[in-house]
Design a protein around this motif. Structure first.
Motif, short mmCIF file in Angstrom:
data_model
loop_
_atom_site.label_atom_id
_atom_site.label_comp_id
_atom_site.label_asym_id
_atom_site.label_seq_id
_atom_site.Cartn_x
_atom_site.Cartn_y
_atom_site.Cartn_z
N TYR A 239 0.85 -1.14 -0.05
CA TYR A 239 -0.26 0.11 0.11
C TYR A 239 0.82 1.25 0.05
O TYR A 239 0.75 2.01 -0.79
CB TYR A 239 -0.99 -0.14 1.18
CG TYR A 239 -1.85 1.12 1.19
CD1 TYR A 239 -2.70 1.51 0.22
CD2 TYR A 239 -1.80 1.99 2.31
CE1 TYR A 239 -3.60 2.65 0.42
CE2 TYR A 239 -2.66 3.10 2.42
CZ TYR A 239 -3.64 3.35 1.47
OH TYR A 239 -4.39 4.51 1.68
N GLN A 240 1.93 1.30 0.89
CA GLN A 240 2.87 2.47 1.07
C GLN A 240 3.54 2.68 -0.22
O GLN A 240 3.86 3.83 -0.83
CB GLN A 240 3.92 2.22 2.01
CG GLN A 240 3.01 2.54 3.68
CD GLN A 240 2.35 3.90 3.62
OE1 GLN A 240 2.79 4.95 3.24
NE2 GLN A 240 1.20 3.57 4.39
N THR A 241 3.82 1.45 -0.89
CA THR A 241 4.71 1.63 -2.06
C THR A 241 3.96 2.06 -3.44
O THR A 241 4.40 2.95 -4.36
CB THR A 241 5.58 0.34 -2.69
OG1 THR A 241 6.18 -0.02 -1.53
CG2 THR A 241 6.27 0.34 -3.75
N TYR A 242 2.70 1.71 -3.39
CA TYR A 242 1.79 1.91 -4.61
C TYR A 242 0.60 2.95 -4.52
O TYR A 242 0.08 2.99 -5.45
CB TYR A 242 1.20 0.56 -5.27
CG TYR A 242 2.57 -0.26 -5.89
CD1 TYR A 242 3.02 0.01 -6.97
CD2 TYR A 242 3.05 -1.43 -5.10
CE1 TYR A 242 3.93 -1.17 -7.61
CE2 TYR A 242 4.03 -2.31 -5.54
CZ TYR A 242 4.49 -2.01 -6.67
OH TYR A 242 5.59 -2.74 -7.29
N LYS A 243 0.45 3.15 -3.22
CA LYS A 243 -1.00 4.06 -2.90
C LYS A 243 -0.89 5.40 -4.04
O LYS A 243 -1.81 5.70 -4.57
CB LYS A 243 -1.11 4.41 -1.81
CG LYS A 243 -0.28 5.18 -1.17
CD LYS A 243 -0.50 5.52 0.38
CE LYS A 243 0.55 6.63 0.99
NZ LYS A 243 0.36 6.86 2.51
N ASP A 244 0.34 5.81 -4.10
CA ASP A 244 0.61 7.14 -5.18
C ASP A 244 0.19 6.75 -6.49
O ASP A 244 0.23 7.98 -7.39
CB ASP A 244 1.80 8.06 -4.87
CG ASP A 244 1.78 8.48 -3.63
OD1 ASP A 244 0.78 8.57 -2.86
OD2 ASP A 244 2.90 8.70 -3.01
N ARG A 245 0.19 5.52 -6.97
CA ARG A 245 0.05 5.05 -8.25
C ARG A 245 -1.24 4.43 -8.45
O ARG A 245 -1.52 3.76 -9.30
CB ARG A 245 1.08 4.27 -8.55
CG ARG A 245 2.49 4.71 -8.86
CD ARG A 245 3.61 3.86 -8.96
NE ARG A 245 3.53 2.98 -10.37
CZ ARG A 245 4.34 2.27 -10.75
NH1 ARG A 245 5.12 1.61 -9.98
NH2 ARG A 245 4.06 1.68 -11.94
N GLY A 246 -2.33 4.59 -7.52
CA GLY A 246 -3.54 4.36 -7.42
C GLY A 246 -3.91 2.93 -7.09
O GLY A 246 -4.96 2.35 -7.36
N VAL A 247 -3.31 2.57 -6.26
CA VAL A 247 -3.36 0.87 -5.66
C VAL A 247 -3.77 1.16 -4.16
O VAL A 247 -3.19 2.00 -3.46
CB VAL A 247 -2.00 0.10 -5.76
CG1 VAL A 247 -2.51 -1.22 -4.97
CG2 VAL A 247 -1.60 -0.25 -6.90
N VAL A 248 -5.02 0.44 -4.01
CA VAL A 248 -5.85 0.39 -2.79
C VAL A 248 -5.72 -0.85 -2.28
O VAL A 248 -6.26 -1.62 -2.96
CB VAL A 248 -7.03 1.26 -2.76
CG1 VAL A 248 -7.58 1.30 -1.25
CG2 VAL A 248 -6.81 2.65 -3.25
N VAL A 249 -5.21 -0.98 -0.85
CA VAL A 249 -5.44 -2.48 -0.40
C VAL A 249 -6.59 -2.27 0.45
O VAL A 249 -6.96 -1.35 1.13
CB VAL A 249 -4.21 -2.84 0.79
CG1 VAL A 249 -4.45 -4.18 1.26
CG2 VAL A 249 -2.99 -3.06 -0.18
N LEU A 250 -7.60 -3.14 0.65
CA LEU A 250 -8.85 -3.23 1.26
C LEU A 250 -8.81 -4.53 2.10
O LEU A 250 -8.99 -5.62 1.58
CB LEU A 250 -10.18 -3.34 0.19
CG LEU A 250 -10.14 -2.06 -0.74
CD1 LEU A 250 -11.41 -2.15 -1.58
CD2 LEU A 250 -9.97 -0.61 0.09
N GLY A 251 -8.79 -4.18 3.38
CA GLY A 251 -9.03 -5.52 4.27
C GLY A 251 -10.39 -5.75 4.92
O GLY A 251 -11.29 -4.63 5.37
#
Length: 160
Positions: free
Chosen positions: A50-62
């Motif tokens: 999430y930290q690596t990719y959130k600025d590229r539009g990736v969201v982890v949903l738990g």
């Protein structure tokens, strides 16, 4: 298919509800989680993704789930505190749900229908089953519970 996915209502862990429409246009990694499982350390890898990719539009949903060995028996407050304290989880967490059976959440009914497991089965086998959903909601990939978050990097990069 994408319209129905984004219309699905979900309850936030901290209270209140939204729909997956809030995340339309994002690459989603949806995971059923548990705090007392041998795979619980996956939280650390999920947070790193999430930290690596959130600025590229990736969201982890738990989505916490207590259907496997009663390994998520806590309240929403306990789950949230555990995730923050032990793994620094900052990705969105949602209210506890069921992923199998008659009470399966509509989100998981949708995911299982569109990304079957081994030998074409729909049932979720254990905690930390992972679904990667493309930005348009059309492509859904399913990963076994033992697939580590780090093993998803290539597929995430390929879908960005």
């Amino acid at each position: 298919m994408s319209a129905s996915l984004y219309d699905i209502e979900i309850e936030r862990l901290a209270g209140g509800s939204t729909t997956l429409g809030e995340y339309a246009g994002k690459l989603l990694l949806i995971v059923n989680t548990a705090s007392q499982c041998g795979l619980t350390p996956h939280y650390a890898g999920l947070e790193k993704l999430y930290q690596t990719y959130k600025d590229r539009g990736v969201v982890v949903l738990g989505f916490p789930c207590n259907q496997f060995g009663a390994q998520e028996s806590g309240t929403a407050e306990e789950i949230g505190a555990f995730c923050t304290k032990n793994y620094g989880v900052s990705f969105p967490m949602f209210a506890k749900i069921e992923v199998n059976g008659d009470g399966a959440h509509p989100l998981y009914k949708h995911l299982k229908q569109h990304a079957k497991g081994i030998l074409g089965t729909e049932a979720i086998k254990w905690n930390f089953t992972k679904f990667l959903v493309s930005r348009d909601g059309e492509r859904i990939e399913r990963y076994a519970p033992t697939t580590t978050p780090e093993e998803l990097v290539k597929d995430i990069e390929g879908m960005l």
